[in-house]
Design a protein around this motif. Structure first.
Motif, PDB file in Angstrom:
ATOM      1  N   GLN A 592       0.829  -1.201   0.000  1.00  0.00           N
ATOM      2  CA  GLN A 592       0.000   0.000   0.000  1.00  0.00           C
ATOM      3  C   GLN A 592       0.868   1.258   0.000  1.00  0.00           C
ATOM      4  OE1 GLN A 592      -3.271  -0.150  -0.441  1.00  0.00           O
ATOM      5  NE2 GLN A 592      -3.281   2.094  -0.569  1.00  0.00           N
ATOM      6  N   GLU A 593       1.901   1.213   0.803  1.00  0.00           N
ATOM      7  CA  GLU A 593       2.825   2.355   0.891  1.00  0.00           C
ATOM      8  C   GLU A 593       3.433   2.644  -0.495  1.00  0.00           C
ATOM      9  OE1 GLU A 593       5.700   1.706   4.038  1.00  0.00           O
ATOM     10  OE2 GLU A 593       7.139   3.041   3.047  1.00  0.00           O
ATOM     11  N   LEU A 594       3.825   1.595  -1.192  1.00  0.00           N
ATOM     12  CA  LEU A 594       4.460   1.782  -2.503  1.00  0.00           C
ATOM     13  C   LEU A 594       3.451   2.273  -3.544  1.00  0.00           C
ATOM     14  CD1 LEU A 594       6.894  -1.290  -2.773  1.00  0.00           C
ATOM     15  CD2 LEU A 594       7.369   1.040  -2.005  1.00  0.00           C
ATOM     16  N   ARG A 595       2.230   1.780  -3.466  1.00  0.00           N
ATOM     17  CA  ARG A 595       1.206   2.220  -4.419  1.00  0.00           C
ATOM     18  C   ARG A 595       0.931   3.713  -4.218  1.00  0.00           C
ATOM     19  NH1 ARG A 595      -3.585   0.066  -3.376  1.00  0.00           N
ATOM     20  NH2 ARG A 595      -4.305   0.341  -5.498  1.00  0.00           N
ATOM     21  N   ASP A 596       0.822   4.106  -2.958  1.00  0.00           N
ATOM     22  CA  ASP A 596       0.590   5.525  -2.668  1.00  0.00           C
ATOM     23  C   ASP A 596       1.788   6.368  -3.100  1.00  0.00           C
ATOM     24  OD1 ASP A 596      -1.799   4.792  -1.648  1.00  0.00           O
ATOM     25  OD2 ASP A 596      -1.208   4.928   0.470  1.00  0.00           O
TER      26      ASP A 596
END
Ligand code: PRX
Length: 664
Positions: A592-596
């Motif tokens: 999720q962190e990387l997608r954001d």
């Protein structure tokens, strides 16, 4: 495969604003200064043919001078300097010895075991003449095809030069290719002879080259009469009495002189098979004089090559980079080259830097994938070595992400070495778009500007030049140049279809998407078949990868498209983390962190739909990420690709078996 026209553009969403002027010290001593570069550009603009004619006269040693600079009668099958005669091996050896470089090191070779060999121009000449005579004794004549399947050892250069000396056409097959791939190439070339070794060495293992040749020749290769086998790794191999000959005794019995075979400028120097969109490899055919002219010149313009340089291009001779910037370009300039047979991280991640230190390498030319892999190991490793001999760094093969560029610049180049990000292809023969290191200000991730005599443009779907900055399109070259591939061996129709017909034979279609910024700098977005169309927006996979790699957790990333119900195409990212792969407990949070992160770095449209973590990416032995394989994995399709050439075959199961994480 081409991009389907949708009326939208290949947009540049990677906003990189850093700019680096050529370091003063470098610029002061550079071979090309701003005025000289401007004069070359101006000359090429004013009198295109005169420009190339003068360079061909001043740079090459003609046995028979040419009177026709460019023959366009069968355009786009262009012919350059076609009534002249010369010999490429004569340029690389005899001319150098006559110029007083007989005792100068042509090659400094380091084996994976650490053994070092120094080969002078005179010694190289001797070995080339002996092998050339051996080939002749076996009935090899000008125009015959010889397949070379060798490890990255000096004898690979000897073999290429020996073919060039007698006018035989070589076709080098990368030693990491399987027997099947080798057979296909031998059969396509209709080769009469194969040059191989008992085995090669990589990461402490022996690569069974002769065994692969035996298996390749078992079918469909009736044209092959003989196999010359270099004793190298010492592994036991069977020899077929009526066909196979050991290199060493064969050559020792030969005369040390072999007059070069003068060939017409257009005589094919080599074939090199490269992948096409159909999966059937195409044999790209290069000429003698035109090819040599561009590779020789680009060594001077782009690498600022001088007498005292130690030039290390890390490419294998199985790829075009190894042809142009290991075998032909540097030797035609009388330079000293370094060759290393082995893995970059063997026995540890310091091997490249130790080689730079021990051989006093001044110019290092390598690929972004290698840079990223070494960057991942941390700054402490290169810090253990004295890299002060380096004065220029080069990159080739794929767009270099700004993160890796900055690391290369800061940690390897100590902030003092210009970086030349060189754009070109197997088909272009030599570097086309690149900084000239003493003149061009660089921007991390941009290959900057076309070289003199190269007329590059960006066209839209309708074939109109794209003028608006950062609006992308098809990268094309609008005028022929001497080292342009002449045809695809045995399939001129495919040559015309692939490169020329898209824009009515007017210009060469490179197959890359690109855009220009406000300063006219070129930014390569990636292959046009790697451009995604997400909700009507075209996005370069490289830009998303670049954003991912800019995250502290990420070492490497590969992005592929896959069908998406609403958006048309969705984004799947395969990510290799720095350090350990995330465990089940935190995999979703990190995804999720990387997608954001990507959404914030680029645009919400670029947010990956899914992120899968792996220990490594599937790569060919030359280090290219196997995108087609990743696409197939991403779509859960059966794999049709030959995975035997993978450096790390086990990774496929891992990428498939991974539990999907981060799906919203
Ligand atoms: O997509 C471009 C990429 O590599 C392709 C050519 O691949 P190949 O024929 O294997 O030759 C590689 C070595 C010259 C191009 O169509 N490419 C090569 N150099 C760059 C690059 N992409 C971005 N930047 C580069 N410097």
């Amino acid at each position: 495969m081409t991009v389907t026209p949708t009326g939208t553009h290949i947009s540049g969403v990677l906003h990189e604003r850093r700019r680096f002027e050529p370091p003063e010290q470098f610029a002061a001593r550079a071979r090309l200064h701003a005025e000289q570069l401007a004069a070359l550009h101006e000359r090429a603009r004013q009198d295109y043919l005169g420009f190339w004619r003068e360079l061909a006269v001043s740079q090459l040693n003609w046995h028979k001078p040419f009177s026709i600079t460019l023959d366009e009668r069968e355009a786009p099958n262009y012919r350059w300097f076609c009534d002249g005669e010369l010999n490429v091996s004569h340029e690389c050896l005899d001319v150098q010895i006559i110029a007083g470089r007989g005792e100068k090191a042509a090659i400094r070779f380091e084996a994976e075991t650490g053994e070092v060999r120094r080969i002078s121009y005179r010694e190289l000449y001797l070995q080339v003449c002996q092998l050339a005579n051996a080939l002749k004794s076996l009935g090899v004549r000008a125009g015959d095809r010889v397949v070379i399947y060798l490890p990255l050892v000096p004898e690979a250069i000897v073999a290429m030069q020996a073919c060039a000396r007698i006018g035989a056409i070589h076709s080098v097959v990368f030693g990491g290719f399987s027997a099947l791939a080798l057979r296909e190439r031998i059969a396509d070339a209709g080769a009469c002879l194969v040059i191989t070794a008992d085995g090669g060495r990589r990461a402490g293992q022996i690569v069974q080259l002769k065994a692969a040749v035996d298996s390749a020749l078992a079918e469909r290769c009736e044209s092959v009469r003989n196999v010359i086998v270099l004793r190298h790794a010492g592994n036991p191999i069977p020899m077929q009495a009526d066909r196979d000959l050991w290199w060493q005794p064969l050559c020792e019995a030969q005369s040390p002189r072999c007059e070069p075979q003068w060939v017409p400028a257009e005589h094919p120097l080599f074939l090199l098979h490269t992948s096409g969109s159909t999966g059937r490899p195409k044999g790209i055919q290069h000429s003698s004089a035109g090819y040599l002219l561009n590779v020789k010149l680009t060594c001077q313009w782009v690498f600022d090559l001088r007498e005292e340089d130690v030039f290390w291009c890390t490419a294998d001779v199985g790829w075009v980079t190894g042809h142009s910037y290991v075998c032909y370009g540097p030797l035609a300039n009388g330079a000293t080259i370094v060759m290393y047979e082995g893995a970059p991280t063997y026995p540890d991640g310091g091997r490249f830097w130790k080689i730079c230190q021990d051989h006093g390498v001044t110019i290092l030319y390598t690929a972004p994938t290698a840079i990223r892999a070494l960057m991942r190991l941390g700054d402490e490793i290169p810090a253990r070595y004295d890299l002060s001999s380096l004065r220029l760094l080069g990159s080739v093969g794929e767009p270099i992400n700004p993160e890796a560029w900055m690391w290369y610049h800061r940690v390897i180049g100590g902030g003092r070495c210009p970086i030349v990000d060189t754009w070109w292809q197997t088909e272009t023969g030599a570097i086309m778009i690149s900084p000239v290191p003493g003149v061009t200000a660089t921007k991390p991730g941009s290959c900057t500007l076309p070289l003199p005599g190269v007329f590059a443009d960006i066209l839209d779907e309708a074939g109109e030049p794209v003028r608006r900055p950062e609006a992308g399109g098809y990268l094309v070259i609008t005028k022929p140049w001497p080292s342009l591939a002449r045809t695809i061996w045995g399939d001129n129709e495919r040559y015309l279809n692939t490169y020329w017909r898209r824009f009515d034979g007017r210009c060469y279609l490179a197959g890359d998407g690109a855009y220009r910024d406000q300063d006219g700098y070129f930014w390569i977005v990636g292959r046009i078949d790697d451009v995604l169309n997400v909700s009507g927006h075209r996005l370069g996979t490289m830009e998303i990868e670049s954003a991912l790699v800019a995250h502290v957790r990420v070492a490497e990333a590969a992005v592929v498209g896959r069908p998406h119900e609403i958006k048309g195409e969705g984004i799947l990212a395969f990510v290799v983390c720095r350090g350990a792969r995330p465990g089940d407990a935190d995999v979703d949070a990190i995804a999720q962190e990387l997608r954001d992160w990507v959404a914030a770095q680029l645009s919400p449209i670029a947010r990956p739909d899914e992120i899968r973590f792996a220990d490594a990416l599937p790569k060919t032995r030359s280090g290219k990420i196997m995108r087609r394989l990743l696409r197939a994995i991403g779509r859960n399709e059966p794999l049709t690709q030959d995975v035997s050439t993978l450096e790390n075959p086990g990774i496929v199961a891992q990428l498939r078996g991974e539990r999907a994480a981060g799906t919203p």
